[in-house]
Design a protein around this motif. Structure first.
Motif, short mmCIF file in Angstrom:
data_model
loop_
_atom_site.label_atom_id
_atom_site.label_comp_id
_atom_site.label_asym_id
_atom_site.label_seq_id
_atom_site.Cartn_x
_atom_site.Cartn_y
_atom_site.Cartn_z
N LEU A 91 -45.98 24.09 3.51
CA LEU A 91 -46.13 25.24 4.40
C LEU A 91 -45.85 26.58 3.71
CD1 LEU A 91 -44.42 23.88 7.64
CD2 LEU A 91 -46.86 24.01 7.13
N ALA A 92 -45.19 26.57 2.56
CA ALA A 92 -44.83 27.82 1.89
C ALA A 92 -46.04 28.71 1.60
CB ALA A 92 -44.05 27.52 0.61
N PRO A 93 -47.15 28.18 1.02
CA PRO A 93 -48.32 29.05 0.81
C PRO A 93 -48.87 29.62 2.11
CG PRO A 93 -48.53 27.01 -0.45
CD PRO A 93 -47.38 26.83 0.48
N ALA A 94 -48.83 28.82 3.19
CA ALA A 94 -49.34 29.30 4.48
C ALA A 94 -48.49 30.45 5.00
CB ALA A 94 -49.36 28.15 5.48
N VAL A 95 -47.18 30.34 4.87
CA VAL A 95 -46.28 31.39 5.35
C VAL A 95 -46.51 32.69 4.57
CG1 VAL A 95 -43.88 32.10 5.58
CG2 VAL A 95 -44.55 29.76 6.17
N LEU A 96 -46.59 32.57 3.24
CA LEU A 96 -46.83 33.76 2.41
C LEU A 96 -48.19 34.37 2.71
CD1 LEU A 96 -46.04 35.67 0.13
CD2 LEU A 96 -46.90 33.98 -1.51
N GLY A 97 -49.22 33.53 2.82
CA GLY A 97 -50.55 34.04 3.10
C GLY A 97 -50.63 34.69 4.47
N THR A 98 -49.98 34.09 5.47
CA THR A 98 -49.99 34.67 6.81
C THR A 98 -49.33 36.04 6.81
OG1 THR A 98 -49.92 32.46 7.82
CG2 THR A 98 -49.21 34.32 9.18
N PHE A 99 -48.22 36.16 6.09
CA PHE A 99 -47.54 37.46 6.00
C PHE A 99 -48.44 38.51 5.36
CE2 PHE A 99 -45.13 40.41 3.31
CZ PHE A 99 -44.42 41.10 4.29
N LEU A 100 -49.11 38.15 4.26
CA LEU A 100 -49.98 39.12 3.57
C LEU A 100 -51.17 39.51 4.44
CD1 LEU A 100 -49.98 37.64 -0.05
CD2 LEU A 100 -48.81 39.70 0.75
N VAL A 101 -51.78 38.54 5.10
CA VAL A 101 -52.92 38.84 5.97
C VAL A 101 -52.49 39.73 7.13
CG1 VAL A 101 -54.57 37.84 7.59
CG2 VAL A 101 -54.22 36.77 5.36
N ALA A 102 -51.34 39.40 7.75
CA ALA A 102 -50.86 40.19 8.88
C ALA A 102 -50.52 41.61 8.45
CB ALA A 102 -49.65 39.51 9.51
N ALA A 103 -49.86 41.76 7.30
CA ALA A 103 -49.48 43.09 6.83
C ALA A 103 -50.71 43.93 6.51
CB ALA A 103 -48.59 42.97 5.60
N ALA A 104 -51.68 43.33 5.80
CA ALA A 104 -52.90 44.08 5.45
C ALA A 104 -53.70 44.44 6.70
CB ALA A 104 -53.76 43.25 4.49
N SER A 105 -53.80 43.51 7.65
CA SER A 105 -54.55 43.78 8.87
C SER A 105 -53.85 44.83 9.73
CB SER A 105 -54.73 42.49 9.67
OG SER A 105 -55.45 41.54 8.93
N ALA A 106 -52.51 44.80 9.74
CA ALA A 106 -51.77 45.81 10.50
C ALA A 106 -51.99 47.20 9.93
CB ALA A 106 -50.28 45.46 10.51
N LEU A 107 -51.99 47.31 8.59
CA LEU A 107 -52.26 48.61 7.97
C LEU A 107 -53.67 49.08 8.31
CD1 LEU A 107 -50.61 48.13 4.46
CD2 LEU A 107 -49.81 49.59 6.33
N ALA A 108 -54.63 48.15 8.26
CA ALA A 108 -56.00 48.53 8.62
C ALA A 108 -56.10 48.88 10.10
CB ALA A 108 -56.95 47.38 8.29
N GLY A 109 -55.28 48.23 10.94
CA GLY A 109 -55.30 48.50 12.37
C GLY A 109 -54.69 49.83 12.76
#
Length: 205
Positions: free
Chosen positions: A42-60
């Motif tokens: 699950l570690a890669p999923a957690v890291l990837g989810t954080f990066l996707v959420a952070a990047a999408s939030a900045l774009a949002g």
């Protein structure tokens, strides 16, 4: 003390190199992650989810009238809703069709897909910053960063598990399952944001 700091500095590039190597050979990496403890899977999923959420939030945070402090996360929610709907269903169908794809390996492949999506989303942020400035100045009708970052992340997540499916099982059923996985991810994503796309100006107030 100095040697300890040097050791940490050496270990960090090694950790990044290890994560990127996982993405170079997704089928083998998925099998290796499937054999490890659940936390390692699950570690890669957690890291990837954080990066996707952070990047999408900045774009949002980008609107046609400038930048806002509270991001719009409609498209990001659509990404995770599509994953929550399609990934379990694909796992069940892989078992039903008796494919040579262990369920744990498919979940590991999805975790790697999220990691890859996070890396891609983080890498395109400078481009999104430039597009944001252009969009605000030219008063574009479509907030491209708001749509592009989560959409690109979902496309990356879809591509990697689909590749793992056909790598682990070369049967015709596996090929159709990989295509169905990509299709239904995209379909659920589009259906989720369809109403917002028809009234895109409502995202911006």
């Amino acid at each position: 003390m100095g040697s300890a700091s040097l050791g940490v500095a050496v270990d960090r590039p090694h950790l990044i190199d290890t994560l990127l190597r996982l993405l170079d050979r997704p089928a083998r990496s998925a099998l290796e992650l499937a054999r490890r403890p659940l936390s390692a899977t699950l570690a890669p999923a957690v890291l990837g989810t954080f990066l996707v959420a952070a990047a999408s939030a900045l774009a949002g945070c980008i609107t046609l009238s400038g930048f806002r402090l509270v991001p719009r996360l409609d498209v990001l929610r659509a990404v995770f809703e599509a994953l929550l709907v399609v990934v379990p269903g694909t796992t069940v169908f892989a078992v039903y069709l008796r494919l040579r794809i262990p369920p744990r390996a498919f979940l590991a492949a999805t975790a790697l897909g999220l990691l890859a999506a996070g890396v891609v989303a983080a890498c395109v942020l400078p481009l999104m910053g430039f597009i944001a400035v252009v969009a605000v100045k030219s008063r574009m009708d479509v907030p491209i960063p708001l749509l592009f970052v989560p959409g690109l992340a979902l496309a990356t997540v879809a591509a990697l598990p689909a590749r793992v499916i056909v790598s682990l099982d070369s049967s015709k059923a596996a090929r159709w399952l990989s295509r169905a996985f990509i299709f239904f991810l995209g379909a659920v994503f589009v259906l989720r944001i369809n109403t917002a796309l028809l009234g895109i100006h409502t995202w911006l107030w």
